[in-house]
Design a protein around this motif. Structure first.
Motif, PDB file in Angstrom:
ATOM      1  N   THR A  72       4.030   3.470  12.046  1.00  0.00           N
ATOM      2  CA  THR A  72       5.215   2.859  12.654  1.00  0.00           C
ATOM      3  C   THR A  72       5.640   3.643  13.886  1.00  0.00           C
ATOM      4  O   THR A  72       6.473   3.186  14.655  1.00  0.00           O
ATOM      5  CB  THR A  72       6.391   2.814  11.662  1.00  0.00           C
ATOM      6  OG1 THR A  72       6.693   4.140  11.247  1.00  0.00           O
ATOM      7  CG2 THR A  72       6.064   1.933  10.464  1.00  0.00           C
ATOM      8  N   PRO A  85       1.573  -1.597  12.958  1.00  0.00           N
ATOM      9  CA  PRO A  85       1.253  -2.376  11.754  1.00  0.00           C
ATOM     10  C   PRO A  85       1.015  -3.864  12.016  1.00  0.00           C
ATOM     11  O   PRO A  85       0.149  -4.474  11.371  1.00  0.00           O
ATOM     12  CB  PRO A  85       2.480  -2.154  10.862  1.00  0.00           C
ATOM     13  CG  PRO A  85       3.005  -0.826  11.280  1.00  0.00           C
ATOM     14  CD  PRO A  85       2.762  -0.763  12.772  1.00  0.00           C
ATOM     15  N   LYS A  89      -2.366  -5.795  11.158  1.00  0.00           N
ATOM     16  CA  LYS A  89      -2.403  -7.020  10.351  1.00  0.00           C
ATOM     17  C   LYS A  89      -3.322  -8.051  10.995  1.00  0.00           C
ATOM     18  O   LYS A  89      -4.115  -8.712  10.319  1.00  0.00           O
ATOM     19  CB  LYS A  89      -0.984  -7.567  10.184  1.00  0.00           C
ATOM     20  CG  LYS A  89      -0.889  -8.810   9.335  1.00  0.00           C
ATOM     21  CD  LYS A  89       0.553  -9.266   9.183  1.00  0.00           C
ATOM     22  CE  LYS A  89       0.626 -10.541   8.357  1.00  0.00           C
ATOM     23  NZ  LYS A  89       2.017 -10.990   8.181  1.00  0.00           N
ATOM     24  N   SER A 125      -4.363   5.313   7.554  1.00  0.00           N
ATOM     25  CA  SER A 125      -2.906   5.434   7.610  1.00  0.00           C
ATOM     26  C   SER A 125      -2.439   6.804   8.052  1.00  0.00           C
ATOM     27  O   SER A 125      -2.956   7.828   7.602  1.00  0.00           O
ATOM     28  CB  SER A 125      -2.317   5.164   6.220  1.00  0.00           C
ATOM     29  OG  SER A 125      -2.674   3.886   5.759  1.00  0.00           O
ATOM     30  N   THR A 130       3.348   3.650   4.555  1.00  0.00           N
ATOM     31  CA  THR A 130       3.202   3.084   3.213  1.00  0.00           C
ATOM     32  C   THR A 130       3.168   1.554   3.230  1.00  0.00           C
ATOM     33  O   THR A 130       3.329   0.916   2.188  1.00  0.00           O
ATOM     34  CB  THR A 130       4.354   3.549   2.297  1.00  0.00           C
ATOM     35  OG1 THR A 130       5.603   3.131   2.868  1.00  0.00           O
ATOM     36  CG2 THR A 130       4.333   5.060   2.100  1.00  0.00           C
ATOM     37  N   GLY A 131       2.916   0.963   4.373  1.00  0.00           N
ATOM     38  CA  GLY A 131       2.917  -0.496   4.496  1.00  0.00           C
ATOM     39  C   GLY A 131       1.545  -1.134   4.387  1.00  0.00           C
ATOM     40  O   GLY A 131       1.324  -2.196   4.966  1.00  0.00           O
ATOM     41  N   GLY A 134       1.311  -4.963   3.573  1.00  0.00           N
ATOM     42  CA  GLY A 134       1.665  -5.843   4.690  1.00  0.00           C
ATOM     43  C   GLY A 134       0.540  -5.977   5.695  1.00  0.00           C
ATOM     44  O   GLY A 134       0.320  -7.048   6.261  1.00  0.00           O
TER      45      GLY A 134
END
Length: 178
Positions: A72, A85, A89, A125, A130-131, A134
């Motif tokens: 992030t 993120p 995705k 990561s 912690t996403g 998503g």
């Protein structure tokens, strides 16, 4: 950023060859050439009525559009390249398209797929990120759009320290076919 819609089709002839490829076309997507393995493995294998793909990286036109850790940007290390993120995705969706190309390479026609059984997604990561679920939703949502109820699957979304070629994401899947 390049989008999955800018991937090149393995058959540049224009018209999709299956209902699944027609749905992909309606989404502005085409199947790319299957990525050549970078080590001692094959892109997909058939066992019984299942296809197991190797982990697929988000290659677009034969190259990774981004490298680094998904973050992030609020915390964690900043001395490494990072990937937002939302971009990650979208890259997970590219991985899913690449996995479908691998499936097609061993069964010939994606209309033979009766169910996407399992998706495993890896997210390179930042230690504080912690996403992962998503991010891997990019792959899951695409498979749902393409296969409808047959695209609903079991899934794991795992954070890892690093992926091959410093890719931000990697996705593998298991598909059942008739």
């Amino acid at each position: 950023m390049t989008t999955p819609a800018e991937t090149t089709s393995a058959a540049e002839s224009g018209a999709p060859t299956s209902a699944v490829e027609q749905r992909l076309a309606e989404l502005g997507l085409t199947l790319p050439e299957v990525a050549a393995p970078v080590a001692a493995y094959v892109p997909a294998v058939v066992s019984g009525s299942y296809v197991y793909t190797s982990g697929q990286l988000p290659f677009i036109n034969g190259k990774l559009e981004a490298t680094g850790k998904v973050s992030t940007g609020e915390l964690g290390t900043s001395d490494e390249p990072t990937v937002d993120p939302e971009d990650a995705k979208r890259y997970a969706a590219v991985c899913a398209i690449n996995a479908l190309a691998a499936v097609k390479s061993v069964i010939g026609d994606l209309d033979r797929v009766t169910r996407i059984v399992k998706v495993v997604g890896f997210v390179s990561s930042d230690p504080t990120f912690t996403g992962q679920p998503g991010v891997i939703n990019g792959a899951s949502e695409l498979l749902g759009q393409v296969f409808g109820d047959a695209g609903i699957h079991a899934r794991s979304a795992v954070g890892v320290a690093v992926l091959p070629l410093d890719s931000p994401v990697e996705v593998e899947l298991i598909a059942e076919f008739s």
